[in-house]
Design a protein around this motif. Structure first.
Motif, PDB file in Angstrom:
ATOM      1  N   ILE A  77      32.696  30.251  15.908  1.00 28.07           N
ATOM      2  CA  ILE A  77      32.332  31.278  14.926  1.00 28.07           C
ATOM      3  C   ILE A  77      31.983  30.635  13.588  1.00 28.07           C
ATOM      4  O   ILE A  77      30.996  30.999  12.942  1.00 28.07           O
ATOM      5  CB  ILE A  77      33.468  32.321  14.772  1.00 28.07           C
ATOM      6  N   LYS A  78      32.773  29.663  13.182  1.00 29.56           N
ATOM      7  CA  LYS A  78      32.506  28.952  11.922  1.00 29.56           C
ATOM      8  C   LYS A  78      31.127  28.278  11.981  1.00 29.56           C
ATOM      9  O   LYS A  78      30.338  28.356  11.034  1.00 29.56           O
ATOM     10  CB  LYS A  78      33.611  27.918  11.682  1.00 29.56           C
ATOM     11  N   LYS A  81      28.231  30.864  11.887  1.00 28.76           N
ATOM     12  CA  LYS A  81      27.993  31.339  10.515  1.00 28.76           C
ATOM     13  C   LYS A  81      27.164  30.322   9.727  1.00 28.76           C
ATOM     14  O   LYS A  81      26.230  30.700   9.004  1.00 28.76           O
ATOM     15  CB  LYS A  81      29.323  31.620   9.809  1.00 28.76           C
ATOM     16  N   GLN A  82      27.481  29.038   9.887  1.00 26.99           N
ATOM     17  CA  GLN A  82      26.711  27.991   9.194  1.00 26.99           C
ATOM     18  C   GLN A  82      25.265  27.968   9.686  1.00 26.99           C
ATOM     19  O   GLN A  82      24.332  27.858   8.882  1.00 26.99           O
ATOM     20  CB  GLN A  82      27.361  26.619   9.417  1.00 26.99           C
ATOM     21  N   GLU A  85      23.277  30.922   8.397  1.00 24.86           N
ATOM     22  CA  GLU A  85      22.917  30.704   6.989  1.00 24.86           C
ATOM     23  C   GLU A  85      21.646  29.861   6.867  1.00 24.86           C
ATOM     24  O   GLU A  85      20.864  30.066   5.941  1.00 24.86           O
ATOM     25  CB  GLU A  85      24.070  30.049   6.222  1.00 24.86           C
ATOM     26  N   ALA A  90      20.479  36.193   7.110  1.00 26.42           N
ATOM     27  CA  ALA A  90      21.756  36.535   7.743  1.00 26.42           C
ATOM     28  C   ALA A  90      21.842  38.005   8.132  1.00 26.42           C
ATOM     29  O   ALA A  90      22.577  38.366   9.059  1.00 26.42           O
ATOM     30  CB  ALA A  90      22.916  36.156   6.819  1.00 26.42           C
ATOM     31  N   THR A  94      24.557  39.729  13.668  1.00 27.48           N
ATOM     32  CA  THR A  94      25.933  40.219  13.639  1.00 27.48           C
ATOM     33  C   THR A  94      26.758  39.206  14.410  1.00 27.48           C
ATOM     34  O   THR A  94      26.397  38.851  15.541  1.00 27.48           O
ATOM     35  CB  THR A  94      26.050  41.606  14.300  1.00 27.48           C
ATOM     36  N   ILE A  95      27.838  38.734  13.816  1.00 29.07           N
ATOM     37  CA  ILE A  95      28.682  37.715  14.442  1.00 29.07           C
ATOM     38  C   ILE A  95      30.040  38.346  14.747  1.00 29.07           C
ATOM     39  O   ILE A  95      30.687  38.887  13.849  1.00 29.07           O
ATOM     40  CB  ILE A  95      28.846  36.492  13.506  1.00 29.07           C
ATOM     41  N   LYS A  97      33.835  37.718  16.494  1.00 27.72           N
ATOM     42  CA  LYS A  97      34.837  36.804  17.061  1.00 27.72           C
ATOM     43  C   LYS A  97      35.751  37.640  17.955  1.00 27.72           C
ATOM     44  O   LYS A  97      36.670  38.294  17.479  1.00 27.72           O
ATOM     45  CB  LYS A  97      35.656  36.123  15.968  1.00 27.72           C
TER      46      LYS A  97
END
Length: 186
Positions: A77-78, A81-82, A85, A90, A94-95, A97
């Motif tokens: 997930i981290k 997100k990177q 970006e 963004a 939709t992310i 977890k």
């Protein structure tokens, strides 16, 4: 690992640290999307077991309006997100977890449907045939929707998969890619 084509072409994606995630090789990813289209005229994409988010990002880069990326690992997930970006858009993603089964139930409860569902599950834990049945039962695939699966060679697909029509089946080294369409006769 990079975005192959479309609006984000050439952007280098960050890998998930450690060995919990196996990214799709660029060559395989390019072949997968060439089998699909290779470009889209809008639509909603779902990337399950998203890992780096590369498949969902590639789908939006090639014309999907939005991609939902699902993974249950914190490190993934981290990284997603990177990588999102890096697109500088963004809002097109939709992310989530959470485990895939919980996400699928949530989508069904919300009445969501996807034009493209992509699965690249961990090779050792593949339950793709059961998940395909869930997609059909929960009506998660839009009427003209497509499912793209990347699995290990140990998955033995039956000749017919209820609710789906096989469009393509290709083998690449230790991976196989299956592309299915919703069976409108069902």
């Amino acid at each position: 690992m990079r975005v192959i084509s479309g609006n984000y072409r050439g952007r280098r994606l960050i890998p998930v640290p450690g060995n919990q995630t196996r990214p799709t090789a660029d060559k395989v990813k390019e072949s997968m999307f060439n089998m699909l289209g290779p470009y889209f005229d809008g639509g909603q994409a779902l990337d399950l077991y998203a890992g780096t988010g590369a498949l969902g990002i590639e789908a939006v880069s090639r014309g999907m309006d939005h991609a939902t990326l699902v993974d249950k690992q914190y490190a993934a997930i981290k990284t997603i997100k990177q990588n999102v970006e890096l697109t500088k858009e963004a809002d097109k993603f939709t992310i989530l977890k959470q485990p895939v089964a919980i996400a699928l139930q949530q989508f069904a409860d919300e009445g969501k449907q996807f034009d493209l569902i992509m699965l690249d599950p961990p090779y050792a834990k593949q339950e793709v045939l059961a998940q395909l049945q869930v997609f059909a039962e929960m009506h998660l695939l839009a009427p003209d929707g497509v499912v793209m699966l990347e699995t290990g060679l140990d998955v033995d697909y039956p000749e017919t998969i209820p609710g789906f029509v096989k469009r393509r089946h290709q083998t690449y080294g230790v991976a196989q890619v299956l592309i299915l369409e919703a069976d409108e006769g069902e």
